[in-house]
Scaffold this motif. Structure first.
Motif, PDB file in Angstrom:
ATOM      1  N   THR A  71     -10.101  10.380   0.346  1.00  0.00           N
ATOM      2  CA  THR A  71     -11.106  11.217   0.992  1.00  0.00           C
ATOM      3  C   THR A  71     -10.966  12.607   0.406  1.00  0.00           C
ATOM      4  O   THR A  71      -9.889  13.005  -0.018  1.00  0.00           O
ATOM      5  N   THR A  72     -12.069  13.331   0.357  1.00  0.00           N
ATOM      6  CA  THR A  72     -11.996  14.691  -0.167  1.00  0.00           C
ATOM      7  C   THR A  72     -13.198  15.496   0.304  1.00  0.00           C
ATOM      8  O   THR A  72     -14.225  14.941   0.689  1.00  0.00           O
ATOM      9  N   ASP A 116      -5.460  10.793   1.730  1.00  0.00           N
ATOM     10  CA  ASP A 116      -6.320  11.531   2.643  1.00  0.00           C
ATOM     11  C   ASP A 116      -6.294  13.008   2.250  1.00  0.00           C
ATOM     12  O   ASP A 116      -5.311  13.689   2.485  1.00  0.00           O
ATOM     13  N   GLU A 117      -7.348  13.468   1.619  1.00  0.00           N
ATOM     14  CA  GLU A 117      -7.461  14.846   1.122  1.00  0.00           C
ATOM     15  C   GLU A 117      -6.219  15.269   0.329  1.00  0.00           C
ATOM     16  O   GLU A 117      -5.495  16.185   0.722  1.00  0.00           O
ATOM     17  N   PRO A 118      -6.006  14.633  -0.827  1.00  0.00           N
ATOM     18  CA  PRO A 118      -4.757  14.845  -1.564  1.00  0.00           C
ATOM     19  C   PRO A 118      -4.561  16.261  -2.095  1.00  0.00           C
ATOM     20  O   PRO A 118      -3.428  16.669  -2.308  1.00  0.00           O
ATOM     21  N   THR A 119      -5.620  17.028  -2.318  1.00  0.00           N
ATOM     22  CA  THR A 119      -5.411  18.339  -2.950  1.00  0.00           C
ATOM     23  C   THR A 119      -5.862  19.505  -2.076  1.00  0.00           C
ATOM     24  O   THR A 119      -5.960  20.634  -2.555  1.00  0.00           O
ATOM     25  N   THR A 120      -6.128  19.242  -0.800  1.00  0.00           N
ATOM     26  CA  THR A 120      -6.561  20.337   0.075  1.00  0.00           C
ATOM     27  C   THR A 120      -5.473  21.406   0.168  1.00  0.00           C
ATOM     28  O   THR A 120      -4.309  21.099   0.411  1.00  0.00           O
ATOM     29  N   GLY A 121      -5.856  22.657  -0.058  1.00  0.00           N
ATOM     30  CA  GLY A 121      -4.923  23.765   0.102  1.00  0.00           C
ATOM     31  C   GLY A 121      -4.032  24.017  -1.107  1.00  0.00           C
ATOM     32  O   GLY A 121      -3.123  24.827  -1.036  1.00  0.00           O
ATOM     33  N   HIS A 141      -2.446  19.083 -11.708  1.00  0.00           N
ATOM     34  CA  HIS A 141      -1.305  18.182 -11.870  1.00  0.00           C
ATOM     35  C   HIS A 141      -1.526  16.895 -11.078  1.00  0.00           C
ATOM     36  O   HIS A 141      -1.315  15.792 -11.592  1.00  0.00           O
ATOM     37  N   ILE A 142      -1.962  17.047  -9.819  1.00  0.00           N
ATOM     38  CA  ILE A 142      -2.208  15.858  -8.991  1.00  0.00           C
ATOM     39  C   ILE A 142      -3.294  14.987  -9.626  1.00  0.00           C
ATOM     40  O   ILE A 142      -3.156  13.758  -9.706  1.00  0.00           O
ATOM     41  N   ILE A 190       0.847  -1.194   0.000  1.00  0.00           N
ATOM     42  CA  ILE A 190       0.000   0.000   0.000  1.00  0.00           C
ATOM     43  C   ILE A 190       0.883   1.245   0.000  1.00  0.00           C
ATOM     44  O   ILE A 190       1.955   1.254   0.595  1.00  0.00           O
ATOM     45  N   GLY A 191       0.422   2.289  -0.677  1.00  0.00           N
ATOM     46  CA  GLY A 191       1.082   3.591  -0.593  1.00  0.00           C
ATOM     47  C   GLY A 191       0.138   4.564   0.086  1.00  0.00           C
ATOM     48  O   GLY A 191      -1.072   4.494  -0.126  1.00  0.00           O
ATOM     49  N   VAL A 192       0.675   5.464   0.913  1.00  0.00           N
ATOM     50  CA  VAL A 192      -0.179   6.379   1.663  1.00  0.00           C
ATOM     51  C   VAL A 192       0.242   7.829   1.429  1.00  0.00           C
ATOM     52  O   VAL A 192       1.411   8.171   1.570  1.00  0.00           O
ATOM     53  N   VAL A 193      -0.720   8.662   1.058  1.00  0.00           N
ATOM     54  CA  VAL A 193      -0.498  10.110   1.017  1.00  0.00           C
ATOM     55  C   VAL A 193      -1.288  10.703   2.181  1.00  0.00           C
ATOM     56  O   VAL A 193      -2.513  10.698   2.159  1.00  0.00           O
ATOM     57  N   PRO A 194      -0.584  11.171   3.223  1.00  0.00           N
ATOM     58  CA  PRO A 194      -1.290  11.627   4.415  1.00  0.00           C
ATOM     59  C   PRO A 194      -1.940  12.994   4.214  1.00  0.00           C
ATOM     60  O   PRO A 194      -1.605  13.710   3.272  1.00  0.00           O
ATOM     61  N   GLN A 195      -2.865  13.310   5.123  1.00  0.00           N
ATOM     62  CA  GLN A 195      -3.586  14.580   5.020  1.00  0.00           C
ATOM     63  C   GLN A 195      -2.627  15.767   5.136  1.00  0.00           C
ATOM     64  O   GLN A 195      -2.710  16.709   4.379  1.00  0.00           O
TER      65      GLN A 195
END
Lengths: 312, 232
Positions: A200-201, A169-174, A182-183, A88-93
């Motif tokens: 999640t978003t 977890d909310e990959p594009t917030t902010g 791009h993301i 698994i790969g994880v992108v944290p909030q």
């Protein structure tokens, strides 16, 4: 392993049944059934505090469910969470890149957590730097990166182990619109490679654009789960008219007759209908009433199912 | 990097030089040892305490909270146990690094009595593991950086003052001196001091067992507390 299990894991990447998480004071997850298929992008949508992050932590084996059964990539969770996390790969909030290391060192260090050797992984790191368009920043320290660059690096880092499942977890917030685009392109690329995404978003257009299916979570429960298009079709009329101004009062009763559903939010009147012509005609006949006509969308579904109250 | 080297190596060295030269004149010899020689072996031990504790508290706490480094490790196939073991070993490694540097300086200043001083190094590592593990318990319980001051003031400073680092324990009332042996640092000094002054400790194993017991208890307790803290 019997044949049954093999055929199930071939198509289902995440299988959760009756998942609950009880904290001392409140129940964060209250009986969620979850099924994510291989190769799809699955979205978790919900207001703050709905239990999205708790669910993600459960999938990774970081939070033990109080009740329920959970299998991720064929591994029972939390019993074999470590084995599952290898794939698994994880992108944290919130970005948790190591500020003491350069961009390249961050990737190399993270690779070592998977038991990958720096010398073996060098070509993979070059690939990922290109993927994240950070080739020129390979020796830059983390504090010198912009928010968008950090996010891209977080995504690249999550791919270091060639994961079958990527959890975001909310990959594009902010992020600004360019960085977000791009993301999104990169995430679509990951889907093309056959990887499964779960994210999640808070952004409806993100969910609508990326997700094959999504679950709307509220107060620890799944209130709906389907493709974005099906959710809109199922819960919202085709046309939405938003009316504002002093004369809105007149339309409260007329609108109720003409539209199949109406709703007042602050000083705005929302009219929902499958037949746009009748409403258009009536509104245009009136002349002075300002209105905005748009198709029903995912945000309408979200607000209908989770309510309009502010969540803190 | 440089600030941490200064803190871990420069500060104990300042103590050694200032106390050694300044105080040494007043104090003269302690038993058969010049004060400076007496002090050097004490500083080597107390430095293992401060270096390992500092690393296990401030640095580990930063990685756990501010930087969320532990969070990123837990997303990879690492567990809380792996992280705690890694942090404690790193604390001990830092204690060994600065301890070695002080030992070299002490040797250059002619404060070391014989080759067996090299055997102080494994003891420094053991002390580093022990104190790193004990401090990890404080980190596991800590809500903020301020919390560490309790441990500094209520545990570490009294322990340094009462463990024969700066003056021999027999200067203290016998009850206090006996109480000092309930803490691990005095046992470290009992082994390291003879080794650094050209002699041999009369007993080794009982002293080591106390240090190992503290380290083991600290390790077990910090594991238990951090598993709970990080699993919520």
């Amino acid at each position: 392993m019997d044949a049954n299990v093999v055929s199930e894991t071939a198509t289902t990447v995440i299988h959760g049944h009756g998942l609950r998480k009880q904290y001392r004071q409140h129940e964060a997850v209250r009986g969620v059934d979850l099924s994510v298929r291989r190769g799809e992008c699955f979205g978790l949508l919900g207001p703050n505090g709905a239990g999205k992050t708790t669910l993600l932590r459960m999938l990774l084996g970081l939070t033990e469910p109080t009740a329920g059964e959970l299998t991720v990539l064929g591994c029972p969770i939390p019993a074999q969470a470590r084995r599952a996390r290898e794939r698994i790969g994880v992108v944290p909030q919130l970005d948790n890149l190591d500020p003491d290391f350069t961009v390249r060192e961050n990737l190399a260090t993270y690779a070592s957590y998977f038991g990958l050797k720096a010398s073996d992984i060098a070509p993979r790191i070059d690939e990922l730097l290109a993927f994240a368009r950070l080739q020129d920043k390979a020796s830059a320290p983390i504090p010198a990166l912009s928010g968008g660059m950090k996010r891209r690096l977080s995504l690249a880092r999550a791919l270091i182990n060639e994961p079958e499942l990527v959890v975001l977890d909310e990959p594009t917030t902010g992020l600004d619109p360019q960085a977000r685009q791009h993301i999104w392109l990169r995430l679509l690329q990951l889907l093309d490679q056959g990887r499964t995404l779960i994210l999640t978003t808070h952004y409806m257009e993100e969910a609508e654009r990326l997700c094959d299916r999504l679950a709307i979570i509220d107060a620890g429960q799944m209130v709906a789960c389907d493709s974005p298009r099906a959710l809109v079709a199922q819960h919202i009329e085709r046309h939405v008219f938003e009316l504002r101004g002093r004369d809105v009062g007149i339309w409260r009763e007329r609108g109720a007759e003409l539209a199949s559903r109406h709703e007042e939010v602050g000083d705005t009147l929302l009219l929902y209908s499958n037949d746009a012509d009748r409403l258009h005609q009536a509104l245009n006949d009136h002349g002075t009433q300002r209105y905005w006509h748009r198709p029903g969308n995912l945000e309408d579904v979200f607000l209908k199912l989770t309510g309009r109250d502010l969540r803190d | 990097m440089w600030p941490s080297i200064l803190g871990n190596f420069g500060e104990p060295l300042l103590y050694l030089l200032a106390f050694g030269y300044g105080f040494g004149r007043l104090v003269g010899d302690i038993g058969e040892l010049p004060y400076m020689v007496f002090l050097a072996s004490g500083i080597v031990c107390s430095n293992a305490l401060t270096t390992a504790s500092f690393e296990s508290m401030y640095s580990a706490f930063t990685r756990m909270t501010q930087q969320q480094t532990w969070g990123s490790m837990l997303d990879a196939p690492l567990t809380v146990d792996d992280i705690v073991i890694g942090e404690i070993c790193w604390s001990a490694t830092k204690a060994l690094m600065s301890g070695s540097a002080i030992l070299v300086v002490a040797m250059l200043l002619g404060l070391v009595g014989g080759w067996q001083a090299v055997l102080a190094l494994p003891m420094i590592l053991l002390l580093g593991l022990c104190f790193g593990a004990c401090a990890m318990v404080v980190t596991a319980l800590s809500p903020s950086y301020d919390f560490f001051l309790y441990y500094f003031t209520l545990v570490m400073t009294p322990m340094v003052l009462l463990s024969g680092v700066f003056f021999p324990l027999d200067q203290l009332p016998s009850l206090v001196a006996q109480a000092a042996y309930l803490l691990p640092l005095a046992h470290g000094v009992e082994i390291v001091r003879p080794l650094m002054t050209g002699g041999w400790p009369s007993t080794v194993l009982p002293h080591m067992l106390v240090i190992i017991a503290y380290g083991g208890a600290g390790f077990w307790l910090s594991l238990y507390l951090l598993r709970r803290r990080l699993a919520s």
